[in-house]
Design a protein around this motif. Structure first.
Motif, mmCIF file in Angstrom:
data_model
loop_
_atom_site.group_PDB
_atom_site.id
_atom_site.type_symbol
_atom_site.label_atom_id
_atom_site.label_comp_id
_atom_site.label_asym_id
_atom_site.label_seq_id
_atom_site.Cartn_x
_atom_site.Cartn_y
_atom_site.Cartn_z
ATOM 1 N N PRO A 138 51.320 51.975 37.824
ATOM 2 C CA PRO A 138 51.101 51.363 39.139
ATOM 3 C C PRO A 138 51.598 49.924 39.234
ATOM 4 C CG PRO A 138 49.017 51.679 37.976
ATOM 5 C CD PRO A 138 50.062 52.353 37.167
ATOM 6 N N TYR A 139 51.615 49.196 38.116
ATOM 7 C CA TYR A 139 52.141 47.827 38.148
ATOM 8 C C TYR A 139 53.641 47.844 38.458
ATOM 9 C CZ TYR A 139 47.749 46.169 36.080
ATOM 10 O OH TYR A 139 46.435 45.863 35.858
ATOM 11 N N GLN A 140 54.365 48.790 37.842
ATOM 12 C CA GLN A 140 55.799 48.906 38.113
ATOM 13 C C GLN A 140 56.038 49.370 39.544
ATOM 14 O OE1 GLN A 140 57.319 51.591 35.149
ATOM 15 N NE2 GLN A 140 57.346 50.032 33.536
ATOM 16 N N THR A 141 55.210 50.306 40.006
ATOM 17 C CA THR A 141 55.368 50.830 41.363
ATOM 18 C C THR A 141 55.266 49.716 42.397
ATOM 19 O OG1 THR A 141 54.442 52.959 40.678
ATOM 20 C CG2 THR A 141 54.473 52.503 43.036
ATOM 21 N N ASP A 173 45.326 38.877 44.782
ATOM 22 C CA ASP A 173 46.051 38.425 45.971
ATOM 23 C C ASP A 173 47.533 38.816 45.884
ATOM 24 O OD1 ASP A 173 46.015 37.095 48.479
ATOM 25 O OD2 ASP A 173 47.003 35.363 47.545
ATOM 26 N N ASP A 174 48.136 38.631 44.698
ATOM 27 C CA ASP A 174 49.544 39.009 44.502
ATOM 28 C C ASP A 174 49.736 40.510 44.668
ATOM 29 O OD1 ASP A 174 50.262 36.385 44.020
ATOM 30 O OD2 ASP A 174 50.160 36.574 41.830
ATOM 31 N N ILE A 175 48.778 41.288 44.166
ATOM 32 C CA ILE A 175 48.857 42.752 44.289
ATOM 33 C C ILE A 175 48.795 43.158 45.758
ATOM 34 C CG2 ILE A 175 47.554 44.877 43.841
ATOM 35 C CD1 ILE A 175 46.941 43.706 41.044
ATOM 36 N N GLN A 176 47.894 42.524 46.500
ATOM 37 C CA GLN A 176 47.767 42.845 47.929
ATOM 38 C C GLN A 176 49.047 42.478 48.683
ATOM 39 O OE1 GLN A 176 44.716 40.732 50.151
ATOM 40 N NE2 GLN A 176 44.337 42.554 51.371
ATOM 41 N N LYS A 177 49.624 41.316 48.374
ATOM 42 C CA LYS A 177 50.864 40.894 49.048
ATOM 43 C C LYS A 177 52.005 41.865 48.740
ATOM 44 C CE LYS A 177 49.836 35.970 49.213
ATOM 45 N NZ LYS A 177 50.055 34.670 48.565
ATOM 46 N N ALA A 178 52.110 42.286 47.470
ATOM 47 C CA ALA A 178 53.169 43.222 47.082
ATOM 48 C C ALA A 178 53.001 44.547 47.826
ATOM 49 C CB ALA A 178 53.146 43.443 45.574
ATOM 50 N N ALA A 210 49.197 53.552 44.047
ATOM 51 C CA ALA A 210 49.155 52.446 43.083
ATOM 52 C C ALA A 210 48.213 51.347 43.592
ATOM 53 C CB ALA A 210 50.555 51.885 42.863
ATOM 54 N N TYR A 211 48.274 51.060 44.899
ATOM 55 C CA TYR A 211 47.404 50.022 45.452
ATOM 56 C C TYR A 211 45.944 50.480 45.479
ATOM 57 C CZ TYR A 211 45.340 46.519 48.441
ATOM 58 O OH TYR A 211 44.526 45.520 48.931
ATOM 59 N N ASP A 212 45.717 51.779 45.708
ATOM 60 C CA ASP A 212 44.356 52.310 45.680
ATOM 61 C C ASP A 212 43.718 52.034 44.321
ATOM 62 O OD1 ASP A 212 42.112 53.820 46.684
ATOM 63 O OD2 ASP A 212 42.776 55.491 45.439
ATOM 64 N N LEU A 213 44.531 52.100 43.262
ATOM 65 C CA LEU A 213 44.032 51.868 41.904
ATOM 66 C C LEU A 213 43.917 50.370 41.597
ATOM 67 C CD1 LEU A 213 43.383 53.567 39.294
ATOM 68 C CD2 LEU A 213 45.659 52.934 38.553
ATOM 69 N N LEU A 214 44.988 49.616 41.845
ATOM 70 C CA LEU A 214 45.008 48.202 41.441
ATOM 71 C C LEU A 214 44.324 47.281 42.446
ATOM 72 C CD1 LEU A 214 48.626 47.879 40.010
ATOM 73 C CD2 LEU A 214 46.503 48.418 38.807
ATOM 74 N N GLY A 215 44.215 47.721 43.697
ATOM 75 C CA GLY A 215 43.575 46.887 44.715
ATOM 76 C C GLY A 215 42.060 46.830 44.558
ATOM 77 N N ASP A 216 41.502 47.756 43.804
ATOM 78 C CA ASP A 216 40.061 47.794 43.524
ATOM 79 C C ASP A 216 39.859 47.209 42.124
ATOM 80 O OD1 ASP A 216 37.575 48.639 42.446
ATOM 81 O OD2 ASP A 216 37.490 50.318 43.849
ATOM 82 N N PRO A 217 39.230 46.011 42.011
ATOM 83 C CA PRO A 217 39.089 45.370 40.698
ATOM 84 C C PRO A 217 38.397 46.257 39.658
ATOM 85 C CG PRO A 217 38.500 43.821 42.429
ATOM 86 C CD PRO A 217 38.697 45.162 43.086
ATOM 87 N N GLY A 218 37.431 47.069 40.083
ATOM 88 C CA GLY A 218 36.731 47.954 39.151
ATOM 89 C C GLY A 218 37.655 49.031 38.600
ATOM 90 N N LYS A 219 38.413 49.686 39.500
ATOM 91 C CA LYS A 219 39.346 50.718 39.060
ATOM 92 C C LYS A 219 40.448 50.107 38.201
ATOM 93 C CE LYS A 219 38.983 53.913 42.983
ATOM 94 N NZ LYS A 219 39.748 54.483 44.098
ATOM 95 N N ARG A 220 40.908 48.918 38.598
ATOM 96 C CA ARG A 220 41.976 48.255 37.840
ATOM 97 C C ARG A 220 41.517 47.985 36.408
ATOM 98 N NH1 ARG A 220 44.699 42.320 39.128
ATOM 99 N NH2 ARG A 220 46.176 42.376 37.403
#
Length: 196
Positions: A5-8, A18-23, A52-62
């Protein structure tokens, strides 16, 4: 299996929330199906970005993903078990008598006896469903009902702003566990129908 998900999202592993949300917002604006009608490649890429955002946008899931507890799709990963997890006092066999004190009969009867007594508890399997939603239902959220293959009905709470391809997890609504183990989860993939 879904890509990393980071590559995606095109961010580094140490990126801030914040960077993840902007991306995600930058990619979603570029790839959204309403802006790319009929472009299946953009639609597929939009689903990958949303997942990917569903996973990384949630701090717990990330955090769970970073620890290896869940995979890139959000599914639980079985815990790796190694021989040393089962070794009880391995040093007790370091005597001058070699393997004479090994007691293979005791060892095997302990292993098979434990299984026969039913102490083997396993979590039930997760089940996957797809739930089509109207565009406005996805934006506004609310309650939806999903009829399962066995005829039973599952109530699904749709959070406002649900995205196409997003997966909702209903804990304990999957297959029953084995040997008194906990049930699996129901994983519901949302399919947002385009707005007319």
């Amino acid at each position: 299996m879904p890509a990393d998900p980071y590559q995606t999202l095109g961010v580094k592993k140490d990126a801030s929330q914040d960077d993840i949300q902007k991306a995600y917002r930058r990619l979603a604006k570029k790839l959204h199906p309403d802006l790319n009608p009929g472009n299946e490649l953009a639609e597929e890429r939009f689903k990958e970005v949303s997942q990917a955002y569903d996973l990384l946008g949630d701090p717990g899931k990330r955090a769970r993903f970073d620890r290896g507890e869940i995979d890139a799709s959000g599914a639980e990963r079985p815990r790796q078990r190694y021989y040393r997890d089962f070794a009880e006092g391995a040093s007790s066999y370091a005597s001058d008598s070699g393997f004479a004190d090994f007691g293979a009969d005791d060892f095997l009867s302990e292993i098979f006896g434990r299984q026969a007594r039913g102490n083997l508890r396993m979590r039930g399997q997760d089940v996957h469903y797809r739930l089509p939603l109207g565009f406005l239902d996805a934006i506004n959220g609310g309650k939806q009902q999903l009829t399962l293959p066995d005829g039973s009905v599952l109530d699904v709470a749709i959070p406002p702003g649900t995205r196409d391809g997003q997966i909702l997890r209903l804990r304990g609504k999957g297959r029953p566990g084995i040997g008194g183990g906990p049930p699996g989860d129901a994983l519901i993939e949302i399919e947002v129908r385009p707005s007319p």
